[in-house]
Design an enzyme around this catalytic site. Structure first.
Site, PDB file in Angstrom:
ATOM      1  N   TYR A  31      37.609 -56.771  10.907  1.00 15.61           N
ATOM      2  CA  TYR A  31      37.739 -55.656   9.556  1.00 15.61           C
ATOM      3  C   TYR A  31      38.904 -55.166   9.629  1.00 15.61           C
ATOM      4  CZ  TYR A  31      36.262 -51.647  12.314  1.00 15.61           C
ATOM      5  OH  TYR A  31      35.580 -50.258  12.744  1.00 15.61           O
ATOM      6  N   LYS A 146      39.054 -55.909  17.328  1.00 13.25           N
ATOM      7  CA  LYS A 146      38.234 -55.111  15.697  1.00 13.25           C
ATOM      8  C   LYS A 146      37.325 -55.372  15.481  1.00 13.25           C
ATOM      9  CE  LYS A 146      39.853 -51.606  12.759  1.00 13.25           C
ATOM     10  NZ  LYS A 146      39.366 -50.684  13.345  1.00 13.25           N
ATOM     11  N   GLU A 178      39.278 -43.410  24.359  1.00 14.70           N
ATOM     12  CA  GLU A 178      39.707 -42.770  22.683  1.00 14.70           C
ATOM     13  C   GLU A 178      38.559 -42.671  22.505  1.00 14.70           C
ATOM     14  OE1 GLU A 178      40.127 -46.880  20.726  1.00 14.70           O
ATOM     15  OE2 GLU A 178      38.271 -47.688  21.266  1.00 14.70           O
ATOM     16  N   LEU A 202      41.035 -49.742  20.828  1.00 16.39           N
ATOM     17  CA  LEU A 202      41.717 -50.575  20.003  1.00 16.39           C
ATOM     18  C   LEU A 202      42.990 -49.907  19.860  1.00 16.39           C
ATOM     19  CD1 LEU A 202      40.898 -52.049  17.680  1.00 16.39           C
ATOM     20  CD2 LEU A 202      41.335 -50.047  16.539  1.00 16.39           C
TER      21      LEU A 202
END
Ligand code: PMP
Length: 283
Positions: A31, A146, A178, A202
């Protein structure tokens, strides 16, 4: 709100996804989320590069050219007349009776896109700073892709919200990777630090904007390196970045105030400069 599925517009809440869709059954899909600013997509080409990489990495065949995808984004904006919002895009591997292994030759990827308005008051309020809690990073070793396989992120985000925090800051083997839905930056002695873009984070588009455009434009040095909880606790400023919130100052981590409990000066300069870049626009 406007939704597009496999070549046509559908009513909000329409039941169009097959119960045998691998995205539904296995989270077997990738996505993207793109910001719409002043009726234009911001940094769409960056999101498309990441989407195509996710599809390559997950062995999902690409059936759309970047130009076709760009046009669809533009049509969604035009038809919905949304000026400040975001577009969610999801491509699942396809529909087949439930079996873990897939046969690439028999599957047709399914594409969903929807555009929604953003509550800009809520986005602007993030500039006042947020509280975060630290949690272990329990995800797999390919979070650079992702995918919609987000159960660890969902559990961490829910734990954070139950503690009235905005989100969670994740630590893998003691290293700050993160946020549950964002990247993390620290400021120490005027220098910016963030985790290297390897398979443990990411590679956020907002992170990339800070790294390649915003920090350089302000003459701020940025170093990509791993850092631990002690470094975080010793930082002068901390912030998250993501597509929706931009630069999000952290004013409290667990029980500890960060930068005296208010957004840091460098953080706010970065937030403002990013907002300016978003208003100017970037393909
Ligand atoms: N890390 C994770 C785990 C995320 O979910 C997000 C938001 N998509 C980000 C980082 C930030 O990425 P971006 O700046 O591209 O929104």
């Amino acid at each position: 709100e406007l939704t597009y599925f496999n070549g046509e517009f559908v009513e909000p809440g329409a039941k169009v996804i097959s119960i045998d869709d691998r995205g539904y059954l296995f989270g077997d899909s990738v996505y993207e989320v793109v910001r719409v600013v002043k009726g234009r997509c911001f940094a769409l080409s960056y999101h498309q590069d990441r989407l195509y990489r996710s599809m390559r990495e997950m062995d999902i065949p690409v059936k759309m050219t970047p130009d076709d995808l760009t046009e669809l984004h533009e049509i969604l904006i035009e038809q919905s007349e949304i000026k400040e919002g975001y577009i969610y895009l999801q491509i699942s591997r396809g529909v087949a009776p439930r079996h873990h292994a897939y046969d690439r030759s028999k599957l047709e990827p399914q594409m969903l896109m929807s555009i929604r308005n953003l509550d800009m008051d809520a986005v602007n309020k993030l500039g006042e700073g947020v509280k975060a809690i630290a949690l272990p990073d329990e995800r797999w070793d390919h979070v650079d892709v992702k995918t919609t396989n987000l159960i660890p992120n969902i559990l961490a985000q829910t734990k954070a919200e139950k503690k009235f925090a905005y989100t969670a800051m994740l630590f893998r083997d003691g290293v700050c990777t993160e946020g549950a839905t964002s990247n993390v930056f620290a400021v120490k002695d005027g220098i910016l630090y963030t985790h290297p873009a390897d398979n443990h984070i990411l590679k956020g588009i907002t992170r990339q904007m800070i790294l390649t455009r915003v920090a350089p434009s302000l003459g701020i040095t940025l170093i990509e390196k791993e850092f631990d909880r002690a470094f975080v606790d010793d930082a002068d400023e901390l912030f998250f970045t993501d597509t929706i919130g931009g630069v999000i100052p952290i004013t409290k981590l667990d029980r500890n105030p960060v930068s005296g409990g208010k957004p840091g000066a460098i953080t706010l300069r970065l937030r403002e400069a990013l907002e300016k870049l978003m208003e100017e626009g970037l393909p």
